[in-house]
Scaffold this motif. Structure first.
Motif: not given
Lengths: 74, 248
Positions: B221-222, B226-233
């Motif tokens: 999940l972590e 991290e991947r999602l945070q990278g995509e959004s910003d």
């Protein structure tokens, strides 16, 4: 107390020590497991907070882009 | 997956072990030769049997891993050996206490039973350092499985060799041929303690496996986050790191 101790059969101290060792081993193991579980719980809490933050940010971004489109159309 | 029926297992373990120890204290007769200190038998021997059985089980799971490459067998092998080493500590300490009360010494180097158990225990103490000295996960599992199979084969061979050897002072109580058979009122608490110890082994193994699986899921999940945070910003902060961040 001394009278009580005198009533115990010979070698009862060794028996008590052996069973206490077993109980202590179990308690130490369970203590370590509980500590590790606590660490896992902290990581989960942090993960939940980060997901919440990400959701809020995405909702904010979506609202901002909608507002921009409205401004452009008008 | 492993957490299913954990509560029932834990309850059964507590009931069985408590019942066995109560029977050992109040129902089992006091042995004529050793007196009350023989009561250590009901905790020491089941613990030793389950520890040795756990080592063999670890070897079987290691063999299954080598055949199937299914990581669940590797985890089971690891957990079985881990739990058996913990029980092994208990066996050595309670055995030392019993030896002190019965023979006046903490350890007898001339007794094959004691020395062989110590050798097996020390052999398995090298399992974790060996395993964690290998960084590649696939290699780690494979080498650990080979160790588990080799050492797991050594355990019954060692046991047979000890049984064939002449005892020095350690009794062979579970052997009918040498006249050391247990009377029924000693057998009942003993076998109950053996069942309880086996249940304890299974329960703690399941707790350990549940913990490992949950930790793996949290890690997964972590990474996803991290991947999602990278995509959004993408231009923002880099992925989270344990290393301190230096601000430009």
């Amino acid at each position: 107390m001394l009278t009580l101790a005198a009533n115990f059969p010979d070698g009862s101290g060794y028996v008590l020590a052996a069973y206490l060792v077993f109980a202590a081993l179990l308690l130490v193991y369970l203590g370590i497991t509980a500590y590790r579980l606590l660490g896992l719980e902290k990581r989960l809490t942090k993960l939940t907070e980060e997901v919440d933050g990400l959701e809020r940010q995405r909702a904010h971004d979506a609202t901002a882009s909608e507002h921009e489109e409205e401004v452009k159309l008008s | 997956m492993y957490s299913a029926k954990l509560r029932t297992l834990a309850l059964a373990t507590v009931i069985t072990l408590t019942g066995a120890f109560v029977l050992a204290a109040y129902y089992a007769p006091i042995e004529a030769d050793q007196g009350f200190s023989q009561k250590i038998f009901y905790v020491h021997v089941p613990m030793a049997i389950v520890a040795l059985g756990g080592f063999v089980w670890g070897g079987i799971q290691g063999l299954l891993y080598l055949r199937t490459r299914d990581p669940k067998h590797d985890m089971r092998s690891y957990v079985a050996i881990h739990m058996s080493v913990i029980l092994g500590i208990g066996v050595l300490v309670t055995g030392g206490i019993w030896a002190r009360s019965a023979w006046g010494v903490w350890f007898e180097w001339r007794e094959a039973t004691l020395v062989s158990f110590l050798i097996v225990f020390l052999l398995y103490c090298t399992y974790q350092p060996l395993r964690f000295s290998i960084t590649d996960p696939e290699k780690q599992s494979r080498y650990a499985a080979v160790f588990a199979v080799t050492a797991g084969t050594f355990v019954p061979l060692n046991f047979i060799a000890v049984r064939l050897a002449n005892p020095f002072i350690h009794p062979r109580v579970l052997n009918n041929t040498t006249g050391g058979a247990l009377p029924t009122d000693m057998k009942i608490p003993f076998y109950l303690a053996l069942i309880g110890m086996t249940l304890l082994f299974v329960t703690l193994s399941r707790v350990e496996m549940t913990h490992k699986l949950t930790r793996g899921r949290v890690r997964g999940l972590e990474r996803r986050l991290e991947r999602l945070q990278g995509e959004s910003d993408p231009a923002g902060l880099p992925a989270r790191s344990a290393a301190p961040q230096v601000m430009a």
